[in-house]
Scaffold this motif. Structure first.
Motif, PDB file in Angstrom:
ATOM      1  N   ASP A  80      29.718  64.382  10.518  1.00 28.85           N
ATOM      2  CA  ASP A  80      29.075  65.671  10.163  1.00 28.85           C
ATOM      3  C   ASP A  80      27.760  65.414  10.061  1.00 28.85           C
ATOM      4  O   ASP A  80      26.841  66.274  10.406  1.00 28.85           O
ATOM      5  CB  ASP A  80      29.675  65.899   8.669  1.00 28.85           C
ATOM      6  CG  ASP A  80      31.276  66.446   8.928  1.00 28.85           C
ATOM      7  OD1 ASP A  80      31.616  66.797   9.875  1.00 28.85           O
ATOM      8  OD2 ASP A  80      31.911  66.235   7.801  1.00 28.85           O
ATOM      9  N   ALA A  81      27.430  64.296   9.168  1.00 29.73           N
ATOM     10  CA  ALA A  81      25.837  64.042   9.253  1.00 29.73           C
ATOM     11  C   ALA A  81      25.098  64.003  10.601  1.00 29.73           C
ATOM     12  O   ALA A  81      23.751  64.342  10.747  1.00 29.73           O
ATOM     13  CB  ALA A  81      25.427  62.824   8.442  1.00 29.73           C
ATOM     14  N   THR A  82      26.043  63.260  11.545  1.00 31.13           N
ATOM     15  CA  THR A  82      25.150  63.059  12.856  1.00 31.13           C
ATOM     16  C   THR A  82      25.156  64.484  13.697  1.00 31.13           C
ATOM     17  O   THR A  82      24.036  64.801  14.186  1.00 31.13           O
ATOM     18  CB  THR A  82      26.073  62.159  13.886  1.00 31.13           C
ATOM     19  OG1 THR A  82      26.157  60.909  13.295  1.00 31.13           O
ATOM     20  CG2 THR A  82      25.586  62.178  15.157  1.00 31.13           C
ATOM     21  N   VAL A  83      26.003  65.250  13.579  1.00 31.07           N
ATOM     22  CA  VAL A  83      26.206  66.866  14.195  1.00 31.07           C
ATOM     23  C   VAL A  83      25.195  67.502  13.468  1.00 31.07           C
ATOM     24  O   VAL A  83      24.157  68.166  14.033  1.00 31.07           O
ATOM     25  CB  VAL A  83      27.172  67.210  14.066  1.00 31.07           C
ATOM     26  CG1 VAL A  83      27.218  68.910  14.423  1.00 31.07           C
ATOM     27  CG2 VAL A  83      28.357  66.560  14.901  1.00 31.07           C
ATOM     28  N   ASP A  84      24.792  67.510  12.136  1.00 36.89           N
ATOM     29  CA  ASP A  84      23.888  68.125  11.374  1.00 36.89           C
ATOM     30  C   ASP A  84      22.394  67.405  11.752  1.00 36.89           C
ATOM     31  O   ASP A  84      21.526  68.487  12.093  1.00 36.89           O
ATOM     32  CB  ASP A  84      24.079  68.063   9.834  1.00 36.89           C
ATOM     33  CG  ASP A  84      22.941  68.744   9.037  1.00 36.89           C
ATOM     34  OD1 ASP A  84      22.982  70.091   9.011  1.00 36.89           O
ATOM     35  OD2 ASP A  84      22.363  68.075   8.246  1.00 36.89           O
ATOM     36  N   SER A  85      22.494  66.224  11.941  1.00 40.64           N
ATOM     37  CA  SER A  85      20.995  65.912  12.449  1.00 40.64           C
ATOM     38  C   SER A  85      20.563  66.393  13.792  1.00 40.64           C
ATOM     39  O   SER A  85      19.410  66.646  14.215  1.00 40.64           O
ATOM     40  CB  SER A  85      20.758  64.382  12.253  1.00 40.64           C
ATOM     41  OG  SER A  85      19.651  63.878  12.817  1.00 40.64           O
ATOM     42  N   TYR A  86      21.574  66.402  14.589  1.00 41.05           N
ATOM     43  CA  TYR A  86      21.294  66.687  16.002  1.00 41.05           C
ATOM     44  C   TYR A  86      21.060  68.255  16.025  1.00 41.05           C
ATOM     45  O   TYR A  86      20.154  68.706  16.873  1.00 41.05           O
ATOM     46  CB  TYR A  86      22.545  66.589  16.539  1.00 41.05           C
ATOM     47  CG  TYR A  86      22.502  67.131  18.350  1.00 41.05           C
ATOM     48  CD1 TYR A  86      21.614  66.338  19.234  1.00 41.05           C
ATOM     49  CD2 TYR A  86      23.221  68.015  18.810  1.00 41.05           C
ATOM     50  CE1 TYR A  86      21.667  66.724  20.707  1.00 41.05           C
ATOM     51  CE2 TYR A  86      23.053  68.441  20.060  1.00 41.05           C
ATOM     52  CZ  TYR A  86      22.216  67.877  21.123  1.00 41.05           C
ATOM     53  OH  TYR A  86      22.071  68.105  22.387  1.00 41.05           O
ATOM     54  N   ALA A  87      21.566  69.080  15.174  1.00 39.99           N
ATOM     55  CA  ALA A  87      21.319  70.550  15.141  1.00 39.99           C
ATOM     56  C   ALA A  87      20.144  70.686  14.652  1.00 39.99           C
ATOM     57  O   ALA A  87      19.364  71.506  15.351  1.00 39.99           O
ATOM     58  CB  ALA A  87      22.531  71.311  14.399  1.00 39.99           C
ATOM     59  N   ARG A  88      19.482  69.914  14.047  1.00 36.35           N
ATOM     60  CA  ARG A  88      18.032  70.140  13.257  1.00 36.35           C
ATOM     61  C   ARG A  88      17.073  69.546  14.005  1.00 36.35           C
ATOM     62  O   ARG A  88      15.842  70.083  14.352  1.00 36.35           O
ATOM     63  CB  ARG A  88      18.030  69.576  11.819  1.00 36.35           C
ATOM     64  CG  ARG A  88      18.821  70.343  10.670  1.00 36.35           C
ATOM     65  CD  ARG A  88      18.581  69.744   9.288  1.00 36.35           C
ATOM     66  NE  ARG A  88      19.393  68.670   9.108  1.00 36.35           N
ATOM     67  CZ  ARG A  88      18.583  67.248   9.033  1.00 36.35           C
ATOM     68  NH1 ARG A  88      17.283  67.339   9.339  1.00 36.35           N
ATOM     69  NH2 ARG A  88      19.581  66.371   8.811  1.00 36.35           N
ATOM     70  N   SER A  89      17.279  68.207  14.774  1.00 30.94           N
ATOM     71  CA  SER A  89      16.158  67.668  15.451  1.00 30.94           C
ATOM     72  C   SER A  89      16.355  67.899  17.067  1.00 30.94           C
ATOM     73  O   SER A  89      15.433  67.807  17.781  1.00 30.94           O
ATOM     74  CB  SER A  89      16.063  66.228  15.151  1.00 30.94           C
ATOM     75  OG  SER A  89      17.328  65.455  15.627  1.00 30.94           O
TER      76      SER A  89
ATOM     77  N   ASP B 260      29.063  58.696  10.522  1.00 30.72           N
ATOM     78  CA  ASP B 260      29.286  59.941   9.716  1.00 30.72           C
ATOM     79  C   ASP B 260      29.083  61.017  10.739  1.00 30.72           C
ATOM     80  O   ASP B 260      28.063  61.392  11.116  1.00 30.72           O
ATOM     81  CB  ASP B 260      28.435  60.024   8.668  1.00 30.72           C
ATOM     82  CG  ASP B 260      28.541  61.150   7.690  1.00 30.72           C
ATOM     83  OD1 ASP B 260      29.191  62.184   8.182  1.00 30.72           O
ATOM     84  OD2 ASP B 260      28.138  61.011   6.430  1.00 30.72           O
TER      85      ASP B 260
END
Length: 856
Positions: A123-132, A121
């Motif tokens: 989108d979910a991978t990029v979102d997780s990277y942006a947050r963590s 996924d």
């Protein structure tokens, strides 16, 4: 010399070039010979020669091309034998409307989103990277196909005739790609009406293995329900058990009108589905008021959808189960006991004679079924393969239900050999009655179409076994005595027969077999043999020869054929010029290519699409829906010693899908101005574009005021109400075009109620062949209007450009100009743009129109 011209060629390449040149020389010679005059067919059809009581010398059919061989269908059960070579020709599709059936099953492609596999996924991978700040891949369940499909096929003796059709349906399901797996189970019945299931390897399968515990298995049972076991409760109890946990449907190839005569005589309802892909227990339906309740613990009747092999039925079922379509689909109700036991007298069996059966079939059957049976009547015996070939090539509108009518009406006797092959045998008295409805031109067309099909490339449908008759053939092979077609020398080579066997081809001296008595008057063998078989663009011919090739009548400019899917269009430059209009090629082309303009039928008064005088125009307009080809001919001098004219063939055309026609004004036979329909034809095959057929450009710019009813847009509306669909064009109207047409109609009514005189301008530009027309001209206020179906910037800018172009040619000069829109533009900048350009804005607001230029 060859080495000097092409030094890179080696000996092998030079040999190949010499061989190819030899072949091209032979082909060119043959083409030149065939082009010198119109060629007759190779032989007379075996079932279209003169009657049996004629002398033998009179019954012979001279052959213009001796190197051809009669093709007889190879039938193991035939009493007659034919000497020749056993070959195979392309087999026709056994499933009518296969493409439409495929489209009807598309809802089953809806995916199951919680699949067993996982996918990255992004989108979910990029979102997780942006947050963590840590790059950790995130995986989610990957969508997969929703269902496994199990096709349970009844193998009762009555289902043997549907073997080819079922195999074709399985191929459609396989190519559809909607199911994870596709399994076929053979259903047989024991002596006590018990059921047995076997896989394709003959291994026994338990009935409980058909269903899946997760409910993601679709079960479709295919049967005509004619076996005695379908009137017993066992099979229905099994279907009911499957339906409790998985979607189940029953597919019956017979016509729906005979279902009640089989075991499919249960109560029927229309069901609606709950969630997509739910089992049958989730169906909702309105319980019939007279439906009995058996009083058992589980007294609920369970619905099972019943389907025919038609695109409409399959589409309704697919959308009901997978998309929850509110219109639902048909189903039978199965009680807990399997089926109710009915008491009473059975239906008396019919003891009608052969002639009565044939007469009743022709009177009550569907038109396509009757026509299919009549076209099969020349043969004493034929296979299902030849039946499907005749249906595919000559009765394409026939459905599986029509084939079932032919097979089950008692007109043909079904003869099944030990290998399971089914042959259709017609009794002599029934054959004689069917032949009474077989016109002579249909016999010729049958022979011509089947012979042409034999020469077509092979396909994936397999091969139809035939015998290529030859006096020196190796064997006497059981086959139908009457040939269904002929194979030319190139076709024989494609079939694997050596061209050296010229002595085995049909000779001039071989008498042709007999034909049935036909309705039309007999002609001499010489006259029949003079028919032509092909025509190419630029070829000179006559109407009489085209009648022989395509059918149709000897008179009229628009000649729809009743025997072939063609509409013959004849035009004469001299006749058109006398009335001020021209048929021919427009000098201007667009991104779609060239346009051939043809003026419709009608010499006095307005041309129309309705009534008797408008029937030809309507035929052209609806030629796509009717599956017909437009063939254009131009008069090319007179035939010596006759009042007839030669005709030059231009080629095949279809209507312009964007603008199929325009309506202009031209004088009629009385010199009065009237509306004429000008069709815009686009080439759809090989055509001849001769410069002498171009419409001459205008010598000067000329503007003419014409009626406001003259239309130039592509919207095809009925002639009395623009808000209805009216006569259908070659393609559906877009919403923008529809709104523009309705907007113009309402605005004209608005101005006419206020006493305004409305016209349009018909403009011919110097040096151009095309004709321009304005949307609306208010003569009373001297205002030129351009209407658009939406308020987008692109539409408004187009209207501004058209108004600036038109106003330069309008008389009297300097009209006020306005853009007519269906609503007020929301973009203020568009209003400022129109104001700066000196163009007024008029738009529809509720039931009235708003605009500073409008009358009070």
């Amino acid at each position: 010399m060859l080495h000097a011209v092409a030094p890179q060629l080696d000996a092998t390449a030079i040999a190949d070039a010499l061989w190819l040149a030899t072949r091209m020389s032979e082909t060119s010679s043959e083409s030149l010979d065939s082009g010198s005059k119109l060629q007759p067919p190779a032989t007379t059809p075996a079932f279209a020669t003169l009657a049996t009581d004629r002398p033998r010398a009179e019954a012979q059919a001279p052959s213009a091309t001796p190197k051809s061989r009669a093709l007889h269908e190879r039938l193991p059960g035939s009493d007659s034998q034919v000497r020749g070579h056993a070959v195979g020709v392309p087999r026709a599709a056994a499933l009518p409307l296969a493409l439409e059936v495929t489209r009807a099953l598309r809802p089953w492609k809806q995916p199951w989103y919680m699949g067993r596999c996982h996918a990255l996924d992004l989108d979910a991978t990029v979102d997780s990277y942006a947050r963590s700040g840590e790059l950790i891949p995130v995986f989610t369940a990957a969508p997969e196909r929703w269902f496994d499909l199990v096709l349970v096929v009844d193998r009762s003796p009555s289902m043997q005739v549907w073997q080819e059709t079922i195999d074709a349906f399985v191929n459609v399901l396989d190519r559809l790609g909607a199911f994870r797996t596709l399994q076929v189970r053979d259903l047989t019945f024991t002596a006590g009406s018990g059921i047995e299931l076997h896989d394709r390897q003959g291994r026994s399968t338990a009935a409980g293995q058909v269903c899946s515990p997760n409910g993601r298995r679709l079960v479709v049972t295919v049967s005509d329900c004619a076996a005695r076991a379908w009137r017993a409760p066992t099979i229905w109890q099994q279907l009911r058990e499957w339906s409790q946990t998985t979607p189940v449907a029953l597919l019956n190839p017979l016509p729906t009108k005979v279902w009640r005569r089989t075991g499919l005589d249960l109560p029927t309802v229309r069901v609606s589905s709950g969630p997509p892909g739910a089992d049958n227990s989730k169906f909702t339906f309105e319980r019939p008021s007279l439906l009995p309740n058996e009083g058992e613990a589980d007294g609920r009747w369970l619905p099972i959808p019943v389907l025919s092999l038609s695109p409409h039925s399959l589409d309704r079922w697919s959308r009901t189960v997978m998309r929850g379509a509110p219109d639902g689909c048909a189903a039978v109700l199965v009680p807990p006991s399997g089926r109710n036991v009915r008491h009473g007298r059975s239906r008396p069996s019919s003891s009608r004679g052969p002639e009565a059966r044939a007469e009743g079939f022709l009177r009550t059957s569907a038109p396509a079924a009757a026509r299919l049976a009549v076209l099969c009547s020349p043969f004493d015996r034929l296979s299902l393969g030849l039946l499907h070939l005749i249906r595919q090539e000559l009765v394409p509108e026939a459905t599986t239900a029509d084939i079932a009518e032919v097979l089950t009406a008692g007109v043909f006797t079904l003869d099944t050999d030990a290998g399971g092959a089914v042959e259709l045998v017609v009794a002599q008295k029934i054959q004689a009655r069917l032949r009474q409805d077989l016109a002579e031109h249909e016999v010729w067309r049958l022979h011509r179409v089947l012979s042409r099909y034999v020469s077509s490339p092979g396909n994936s449908q397999g091969r139809l076994p035939v015998v290529a008759q030859g006096v020196h053939g190796p064997d006497e092979i059981p086959a139908e005595a009457k040939p269904f077609g002929h194979a030319s020398l190139p076709t024989l080579e494609l079939l694997g027969l050596s061209s050296s066997g010229a002595d085995e081809t049909q000779s001039h001296d071989s008498p042709a077999p007999d034909r049935p008595e036909l309705k039309e008057p007999n002609r001499s063998a010489e006259a029949l043999d003079a028919r032509i078989t092909t025509i190419r663009p630029g070829q000179i011919t006559t109407r009489a020869e085209m009648m022989q090739l395509f059918g149709g009548g000897p008179q009229g400019g628009i000649v729809p054929s009743v025997t072939t899917p063609n509409i013959l269009i004849y035009t004469d430059h001299e006749a058109g010029h006398r009335y001020g209009y021209y048929d021919g090629w427009l000098a201007e082309t667009d991104e779609q290519g060239a346009v051939f303009e043809y003026t419709g039928a009608g010499t006095v008064g307005d041309q129309t699409f309705t009534g008797r005088k408008g029937s030809g125009n309507k035929a052209i307009l609806q030629h796509v829906e009717a599956g017909r080809t437009l063939r254009v001919f131009i008069a090319n001098g007179k035939v010596p010693g006759s009042g007839a004219k030669y005709q030059r063939y231009v080629g095949e055309f279809t209507l312009d899908p964007d603008q199929p026609y325009v309506i202009r004004q031209a004088p009629d036979d009385n010199g009065d101005l009237r509306n004429v329909i000008v069709f815009r034809l686009r080439p759809s095959g090989d055509v001849e574009h001769d410069a002498k057929d171009d419409i001459p450009p205008a010598e000067e710019t000329k503007t003419t005021l014409v009626s406001a009813d003259v239309a130039t847009n592509a919207v095809v509306e009925s002639e009395d109400n623009l808000e209805t669909d009216g006569t259908r064009s070659v393609q559906a109207k877009t919403e923008t075009e529809r709104r523009e047409a309705v907007l113009l109609r309402r605005f004209k009514a608005y101005l006419q109620r206020r006493g305004h005189v409305l016209k349009r301008h018909q403009i011919k530009i110097k040096g151009e062949a095309s004709t321009l027309q304005t949307d609306l001209y208010d003569v009373t206020d001297h205002v030129l209007y351009e209407a658009k179906g939406n308020t987008s910037r692109e539409a408004v800018r187009m209207a501004v450009g058209q108004l600036h172009d038109f106003r330069r040619h309008v008389e009297p000069p300097n009209p006020r100009v306005a853009v007519l829109l269906p609503s007020e533009p929301s973009d203020k900048d568009l209003k400022d743009y129109l104001s700066d350009a000196g163009i007024a804005l008029v738009y529809l607001d509720g039931d009235t129109f708003i605009g500073d230029i409008l009358p009070e």
